[in-house]
Design a protein around this motif. Structure first.
Motif, PDB file in Angstrom:
ATOM      1  N   UNK A 192      31.987  12.293 -10.622  1.00 18.09           N
ATOM      2  CA  UNK A 192      31.964  13.198 -11.782  1.00 18.09           C
ATOM      3  C   UNK A 192      32.704  14.490 -11.454  1.00 18.09           C
ATOM      4  N   UNK A 193      32.566  14.948 -10.221  1.00 19.93           N
ATOM      5  CA  UNK A 193      33.270  16.167  -9.804  1.00 19.93           C
ATOM      6  C   UNK A 193      34.775  15.947  -9.854  1.00 19.93           C
ATOM      7  N   UNK A 194      35.220  14.763  -9.445  1.00 19.55           N
ATOM      8  CA  UNK A 194      36.650  14.476  -9.393  1.00 19.55           C
ATOM      9  C   UNK A 194      37.162  13.752 -10.642  1.00 19.55           C
ATOM     10  N   UNK A 195      36.373  13.782 -11.711  1.00 18.51           N
ATOM     11  CA  UNK A 195      36.760  13.208 -13.009  1.00 18.51           C
ATOM     12  C   UNK A 195      37.081  11.714 -12.936  1.00 18.51           C
ATOM     13  N   UNK A 196      36.316  10.979 -12.155  1.00 16.04           N
ATOM     14  CA  UNK A 196      36.523   9.537 -12.016  1.00 16.04           C
ATOM     15  C   UNK A 196      35.279   8.748 -12.428  1.00 16.04           C
ATOM     16  N   UNK A 197      34.377   9.379 -13.174  1.00 14.12           N
ATOM     17  CA  UNK A 197      33.079   8.787 -13.479  1.00 14.12           C
ATOM     18  C   UNK A 197      33.182   7.454 -14.223  1.00 14.12           C
ATOM     19  N   UNK A 198      34.009   7.363 -15.260  1.00 11.73           N
ATOM     20  CA  UNK A 198      34.109   6.118 -16.028  1.00 11.73           C
ATOM     21  C   UNK A 198      34.636   4.972 -15.169  1.00 11.73           C
ATOM     22  N   UNK A 199      35.631   5.268 -14.358  1.00  5.18           N
ATOM     23  CA  UNK A 199      36.201   4.249 -13.476  1.00  5.18           C
ATOM     24  C   UNK A 199      35.153   3.796 -12.448  1.00  5.18           C
ATOM     25  N   UNK A 200      34.402   4.737 -11.920  1.00  4.19           N
ATOM     26  CA  UNK A 200      33.367   4.424 -10.937  1.00  4.19           C
ATOM     27  C   UNK A 200      32.263   3.574 -11.568  1.00  4.19           C
ATOM     28  N   UNK A 201      31.763   3.981 -12.720  1.00  2.32           N
ATOM     29  CA  UNK A 201      30.673   3.255 -13.368  1.00  2.32           C
ATOM     30  C   UNK A 201      31.070   1.818 -13.698  1.00  2.32           C
ATOM     31  N   UNK A 202      32.313   1.627 -14.099  1.00  5.16           N
ATOM     32  CA  UNK A 202      32.801   0.280 -14.388  1.00  5.16           C
ATOM     33  C   UNK A 202      32.801  -0.566 -13.109  1.00  5.16           C
ATOM     34  N   UNK A 203      33.246   0.015 -12.026  1.00 10.08           N
ATOM     35  CA  UNK A 203      33.298  -0.701 -10.742  1.00 10.08           C
ATOM     36  C   UNK A 203      31.890  -1.047 -10.246  1.00 10.08           C
TER      37      UNK A 203
END
Length: 184
Positions: free
Chosen positions: A41-52
């Motif tokens: 979330x800090x690095x603005x990658x939350x959606x990509x992370x949650x999908x993975x």
């Protein structure tokens, strides 16, 4: 009939150790995912992370690798802990024999120490191995235990904790008995 009871008790303990390991792994996994989610979330990658993460949780191969009852990591660790705690009980006799041998023959070299220590454990582990691991008997018992009610699971969790604590205590008592025998 006695053999069945022995098998049943050992397999129930093994089953509870396995599920404790799964429970621990799931708790750790949850904390790791929370931490990585926060960082993503800090690095603005939350959606990509949650999908993975969802892909990993749904992937049967990954779940089988971690939690599989036949060859997963959790069952491997459960095998290890079961053997460790079970071996502590005959380990008591190993410490007594080492104390007697040391008192009788003087200082033991490492080879004799190891042989005397492992002999009772090895002899006593054979029936446990046959009761739990031969022909993967534990898998048959696991299927039986999964059908049990919550009360049964609570009872055997308590028995397993007592078994593990008793193993540690008996090992410590055996060590102290050995030191007393040697110092007499």
């Amino acid at each position: 009939m006695k053999n069945y009871r022995f098998e049943y008790v050992l397999n129930a303990i093994h089953y509870c150790i396995y599920w404790r390991e799964v429970w621990s792994n799931l708790k750790i996994e949850k904390q790791v995912f929370k931490t990585v989610s926060f960082l993503s979330a800090i690095f603005c990658l939350k959606k990509k992370y949650e999908k993975r993460v969802e892909e990993l949780r749904k992937n049967k191969e990954v779940q089988e690798y971690f939690y599989g009852k036949e060859s997963g990591q959790a069952i491997g660790i459960a095998h290890h802990w079961f053997g460790f705690f079970y071996s502590a009980y005959p380990g008591f006799f190993s410490w007594i024999l080492i104390g007697i041998a040391d008192r009788t023959f003087g200082d033991l070299n490492e080879l004799y120490f190891l042989l005397i220590f492992l002999f009772p454990i090895g002899i006593c582990y054979i029936p446990a191995y046959k009761a739990v691991f031969t022909d993967d008997k534990y898998l048959k018992y696991f299927k039986q235990f999964e059908k049990k009610d919550n009360l049964w699971h609570k009872k055997w969790k308590r028995i397993t904790v007592a078994f593990c604590i008793g193993a540690i205590l008996i090992e410590v008592i055996g060590f102290f008995c050995m030191t007393i025998i040697v110092s007499i």
